[in-house]
Design a protein around this motif. Structure first.
Motif, short mmCIF file in Angstrom:
data_model
loop_
_atom_site.label_atom_id
_atom_site.label_comp_id
_atom_site.label_asym_id
_atom_site.label_seq_id
_atom_site.Cartn_x
_atom_site.Cartn_y
_atom_site.Cartn_z
N ASP A 304 -7.13 45.07 68.34
CA ASP A 304 -7.24 44.20 70.25
C ASP A 304 -6.16 43.90 70.57
OD1 ASP A 304 -9.36 45.20 70.71
OD2 ASP A 304 -10.44 43.27 69.58
N THR A 305 -5.08 43.73 69.10
CA THR A 305 -3.54 43.16 69.68
C THR A 305 -2.88 44.25 69.52
OG1 THR A 305 -4.78 41.21 68.76
CG2 THR A 305 -2.15 41.15 68.38
N GLU A 306 -1.35 44.03 70.15
CA GLU A 306 -0.80 45.12 70.11
C GLU A 306 0.54 45.17 69.46
OE1 GLU A 306 2.27 48.04 72.98
OE2 GLU A 306 0.23 46.44 73.85
N SER A 307 0.63 43.96 69.78
CA SER A 307 1.89 43.74 68.94
C SER A 307 2.12 41.81 68.42
CB SER A 307 3.55 44.22 68.93
OG SER A 307 3.81 43.93 69.96
N LEU A 308 2.48 41.56 67.03
CA LEU A 308 2.93 40.23 67.08
C LEU A 308 4.47 40.10 67.98
CD1 LEU A 308 1.70 40.15 63.44
CD2 LEU A 308 0.61 39.24 65.46
N ASN A 309 4.74 38.59 68.01
CA ASN A 309 6.08 38.83 68.49
C ASN A 309 7.07 38.29 66.64
OD1 ASN A 309 7.92 35.68 68.03
ND2 ASN A 309 7.88 35.91 70.50
N VAL A 310 8.42 39.11 67.25
CA VAL A 310 9.05 39.23 65.92
C VAL A 310 9.38 38.03 65.11
CG1 VAL A 310 10.94 38.45 67.20
CG2 VAL A 310 11.06 39.97 65.29
N SER A 311 8.88 36.70 65.57
CA SER A 311 9.07 35.60 65.02
C SER A 311 8.48 35.27 63.88
CB SER A 311 9.84 34.20 65.93
OG SER A 311 8.82 34.34 66.48
N VAL A 312 6.83 36.21 64.57
CA VAL A 312 5.34 35.42 64.05
C VAL A 312 5.49 36.15 62.80
CG1 VAL A 312 3.49 35.72 64.12
CG2 VAL A 312 4.63 34.70 65.87
N ALA A 313 5.55 37.58 63.07
CA ALA A 313 5.87 38.38 61.86
C ALA A 313 7.07 38.51 61.03
CB ALA A 313 6.48 40.32 63.03
N ALA A 314 7.94 38.00 61.26
CA ALA A 314 9.06 37.67 60.22
C ALA A 314 8.51 36.99 59.44
CB ALA A 314 10.23 37.44 60.82
N GLY A 315 8.01 35.75 59.84
CA GLY A 315 7.56 34.10 58.87
C GLY A 315 6.30 34.79 58.10
N ILE A 316 5.15 35.64 58.82
CA ILE A 316 4.14 36.34 57.70
C ILE A 316 5.00 37.03 56.59
CG2 ILE A 316 2.26 38.26 57.21
CD1 ILE A 316 1.57 37.16 60.53
N ALA A 317 5.63 37.41 56.56
CA ALA A 317 6.34 38.39 56.06
C ALA A 317 7.40 37.42 54.94
CB ALA A 317 7.25 39.77 56.24
N LEU A 318 7.86 36.63 55.48
CA LEU A 318 8.82 35.37 54.10
C LEU A 318 8.18 35.04 53.82
CD1 LEU A 318 11.44 34.35 56.96
CD2 LEU A 318 11.84 35.70 54.62
N TYR A 319 6.90 34.87 54.20
CA TYR A 319 5.75 33.72 53.71
C TYR A 319 5.10 34.43 52.02
CZ TYR A 319 1.27 32.12 51.90
OH TYR A 319 0.15 31.50 51.11
N GLN A 320 5.36 35.91 52.22
CA GLN A 320 4.63 37.38 51.29
C GLN A 320 5.78 37.37 50.01
OE1 GLN A 320 1.77 38.47 51.87
NE2 GLN A 320 1.64 39.38 50.28
N ALA A 321 6.94 37.14 51.00
CA ALA A 321 7.83 37.08 49.96
C ALA A 321 7.69 35.68 48.95
CB ALA A 321 9.34 37.19 50.86
N ALA A 322 7.86 35.24 49.49
CA ALA A 322 7.66 33.60 49.22
C ALA A 322 7.22 33.72 48.20
CB ALA A 322 8.14 32.18 49.93
N ALA A 323 5.23 33.52 48.18
CA ALA A 323 4.12 33.49 47.45
C ALA A 323 5.36 34.86 45.63
CB ALA A 323 3.32 34.49 48.14
N ALA A 324 5.20 35.94 46.63
CA ALA A 324 5.68 37.06 45.28
C ALA A 324 6.14 35.84 44.38
CB ALA A 324 5.43 38.44 46.24
N ARG A 325 7.29 35.55 45.12
CA ARG A 325 8.86 35.04 43.59
C ARG A 325 8.02 33.61 42.86
NH1 ARG A 325 14.50 35.96 46.28
NH2 ARG A 325 13.68 37.59 47.14
N ARG A 326 6.89 33.30 43.35
CA ARG A 326 6.37 31.72 42.91
C ARG A 326 5.71 32.41 41.84
NH1 ARG A 326 5.50 29.72 48.26
NH2 ARG A 326 3.29 30.15 48.12
#
Length: 326
Positions: A304-326
């Motif tokens: 039902d959600t077409e897309s995410l705001n670019v800053s929100v999407a970047a934040g989610i991906a950066l969290y994923q990167a930080a979790a992988a690095r921990r």
């Protein structure tokens, strides 16, 4: 009718002259004309013909493009005037670099002065910023007629890093490089929000294109909530070429798009050197930038959600990167 009248050339019809319709022999050119044309090639386009109206139009358009580029460069190199009581106070709170605070004459001493102006004066004084009082008519001219509420903060041009400087910062940090590249983002608030997320999740910097993208304006500074003072932002003349340089340095370029080939949580390369590439609002990654990505991942979201705001999407991906690095 006599026999002589029937002989060729003796017709008695009106308008008929002797020898009409006959072609006499002419001397050939011996290939002279064909040799004269040899080597001239195809006729050049109208835009390349000296004196042709199309050439004059093309030259005028080229001059206009050059003038626009020069005006854009002058604007980027000139100080920015941040206007309005709330924006000025927020910018001063966020420690945005500034060179002066402008106040319309009488605003700082008028009875019942707005508390935001009072706070701006105190913050500017604590930082040692010059306080410059100007008349309302003069400030209207300086602000180009925009709503200024009697106050403005002069912000110097942002000093961008070179894209390769971010590799040096990563090398000095002792951590695998994590760089965010933004492709054609035009909203300064989105740039500021991405800078804030990048700083929060230990990225080494953000890269923006020089053309068709927003730079570090005062609005981007303010949205970053001070993170822009801790994280370097680089500007690339050619973003695909900058990404190629990162690939040569051993980074994997990871694009982020709604139609990516791999889901974000299935990508297992974030612990390695990575350049995360996010696209513009609405249009996403451009063709040349996407072709430069080693892999394109997507964030699974509700249909039902077409897309995410670019800053929100970047934040989610950066969290994923930080979790992988921990």
């Amino acid at each position: 009718m006599g026999a002589e009248s029937l002989m060729a050339g003796n017709s008695q019809r009106r308008g008929r002259t002797s020898g009409a319709g006959k072609k006499s022999a002419t001397a050939g050119t011996g290939g002279k004309n064909r040799r004269a044309l040899a080597g001239r090639g195809a006729t050049p386009p109208a835009e390349q013909r000296t004196g042709h109206p199309a050439q004059r139009r093309a030259q005028a358009q080229a001059r206009q493009r050059t003038d626009r580029a020069r005006a854009r460069q002058r604007a980027e190199e000139a100080p920015e005037l941040l206007l309005g009581r709330n924006p000025v106070v927020e910018a001063l709170r966020a420690q945005i670099p500034a060179t002066a605070l402008y106040v319309v004459t009488g605003e700082s001493t008028r009875g019942g002065t707005d508390e935001r102006i009072t706070e701006a004066l105190h913050l500017a004084n604590d930082r040692g910023l010059p306080l410059l009082e100007v008349g309302k008519a003069e400030f209207d001219r300086m602000s180009g007629g925009a709503l200024h509420q009697g106050i403005g903060l002069q912000v110097p041009p942002y000093e961008y890093a070179h894209p390769e400087d971010l590799l040096d910062l990563a090398r000095d940090s002792g951590r695998p490089p994590l760089i965010v590249a933004m492709d054609g983002v035009t909203d300064p608030r989105n740039l500021g929000a991405v800078v804030r997320s990048a700083a929060a999740f230990d990225a080494h910097g953000v890269v923006v294109p020089q053309r068709r993208a927003v730079g570090m304006t005062a609005s981007a500074w303010r949205t970053s909530a001070g993170a822009a003072a801790r994280l370097r932002v680089a500007r690339a003349v050619n973003l695909p070429r900058a990404l190629a340089t990162y690939q040569d340095a051993g980074l994997q370029t990871v694009g982020l798009a709604g139609d990516g080939d791999v889901e974000l949580d299935e990508y297992d390369g974030f612990a390695d050197p990575v350049a995360l590439v996010v696209g513009a609002e609405g249009t996403g990654l451009s063709r040349l930038v996407r072709e430069r990505c080693d892999v394109v991942v997507r964030i699974p979201i509700s249909r039902d959600t077409e897309s995410l705001n670019v800053s929100v999407a970047a934040g989610i991906a950066l969290y994923q990167a930080a979790a992988a690095r921990r």
